[in-house]
Design a protein around this motif. Structure first.
Motif, short mmCIF file in Angstrom:
data_model
loop_
_atom_site.label_atom_id
_atom_site.label_comp_id
_atom_site.label_asym_id
_atom_site.label_seq_id
_atom_site.Cartn_x
_atom_site.Cartn_y
_atom_site.Cartn_z
N VAL A 100 -33.23 73.51 -76.22
CA VAL A 100 -32.65 73.45 -74.88
C VAL A 100 -33.80 73.43 -73.88
N THR A 101 -33.76 72.51 -72.94
CA THR A 101 -34.85 72.42 -71.96
C THR A 101 -34.29 72.39 -70.54
N LEU A 102 -35.11 72.88 -69.62
CA LEU A 102 -34.85 72.76 -68.19
C LEU A 102 -35.93 71.86 -67.61
N GLU A 103 -35.51 70.73 -67.06
CA GLU A 103 -36.46 69.76 -66.54
C GLU A 103 -36.22 69.51 -65.06
N LYS A 104 -37.30 69.26 -64.34
CA LYS A 104 -37.21 68.94 -62.92
C LYS A 104 -38.35 67.99 -62.55
N ASN A 105 -37.97 66.86 -61.99
CA ASN A 105 -38.95 65.84 -61.59
C ASN A 105 -39.85 65.43 -62.76
N GLY A 106 -39.24 65.31 -63.93
CA GLY A 106 -39.98 64.87 -65.09
C GLY A 106 -40.82 65.95 -65.76
N GLU A 107 -40.79 67.17 -65.25
CA GLU A 107 -41.57 68.27 -65.82
C GLU A 107 -40.65 69.24 -66.55
#
Length: 289
Positions: free
Chosen positions: A164-171
């Protein structure tokens, strides 16, 4: 790394030691927390000495019996064992069959007098999981100000290993994993020892498919897991409405009335524990994996 699975914790302490044990979550397991609730909070509510209460836990796992015997899991406030007896669900089913009893013969009660059977709630997850979802949402909110509603589990190596990942603006801001069964656990530990573990949190359970598939559950006549029963349990569990603990008035009540706040010394004493790497033991309680 999550510490709710007693088989995994015992393996980490007895076999792996450092560098794994410092990464174990210090939160006590649900069984240990319930023991503190019964022997302290409930005992005071009922005005009964804790040593006069015999606390029985029904669990899907044989390792919960060993967990109840751990010296460090005596209730810190009264010196009494939090859990006096653990019966597996398979043992309970066998006793009921032998005595011709039905679940309908037993009334359901609660620590809270105003909670009825019709409003039973569960945490997020399909059964034995849920720690990952709760920690993930909390970390996303507290660390990055992100409110996460839906969590997407992405299967990687097999059906018992998810990411499970949390991504924001490709990061990628957060990267969590769920690793069930010792094949996945050993791969995770190997990465950790090499300093190549990419995860901020790992929900670890010793049994493939989680605790609903525990060896203490009812089995077929040839001693194998009952897959049809497992699917039925997963379906029944998924139909129970979800309530997140932070939205529960009873959880807030316990923190204020029983634990004296969310950051009090009593919280650390009652809800947290420590782990050690003892010398090799040859007594009858020792486990060899």
């Amino acid at each position: 790394m999550a510490s709710l699975s007693p088989g995994w914790v015992r393996y980490a302490e007895r076999v792996l030691g450092r560098p794994v044990t410092p990464h174990l979550c210090t939160a006590r397991s649900p069984q240990q927390v319930m023991g503190s609730l019964v022997k302290d909070y409930f005992a005071r509510q009922q005005n009964v000495p804790p040593e006069k209460i015999f606390h029985i836990v029904v669990a899907p796992c044989h390792d919960k019996k060993l967990e109840a015997l751990r010296e460090g899991f005596f209730t810190a406030l009264h010196g009494a064992r939090g859990t006096d007896c653990v019966l597996t669900s398979g043992e309970v089913a066998q006793m009921m069959e032998q005595s011709d009893l039905s679940v309908k013969d037993a009334a359901v009660d609660t620590l809270f007098g105003d909670v009825k059977e019709a409003v039973v709630r569960r945490h997020d997850g399909v059964g034995s999981d849920g720690h990952l979802a709760h920690v993930f949402r909390h970390a996303a909110k507290e660390l990055f100000g992100e409110h996460v509603e839906e969590i997407t589990y992405r299967a990687l190596r097999n059906k018992d290993f998810h990411e499970v990942t949390l991504e924001k603006n490709g990061e990628v801001l957060l990267r969590f994993a769920a690793a069930y069964g010792f094949r996945n656990i050993q791969n995770m530990v190997l990465k950790l020892k090499k300093g190549k573990c990419p995860y901020h949190f790992v929900e670890v359970l010793a049994c493939p498919r989680g605790c609903l598939n525990g060896r203490g559950q009812a089995q077929t006549e040839d001693g194998h897991a009952d897959k049809a029963l497992l699917r039925q349990m997963e379906g029944i569990y998924s139909d129970i409405p979800v309530q997140r603990p932070e939205s529960s008035a009873h959880v807030q009540e316990l923190y204020q009335e029983w634990l004296e706040g969310t950051d009090s010394p009593k919280v650390q004493q009652v809800l947290h524990t420590t782990y050690q790497t003892p010398e090799p033991c040859t007594d009858s309680l020792d486990m060899k994996w």
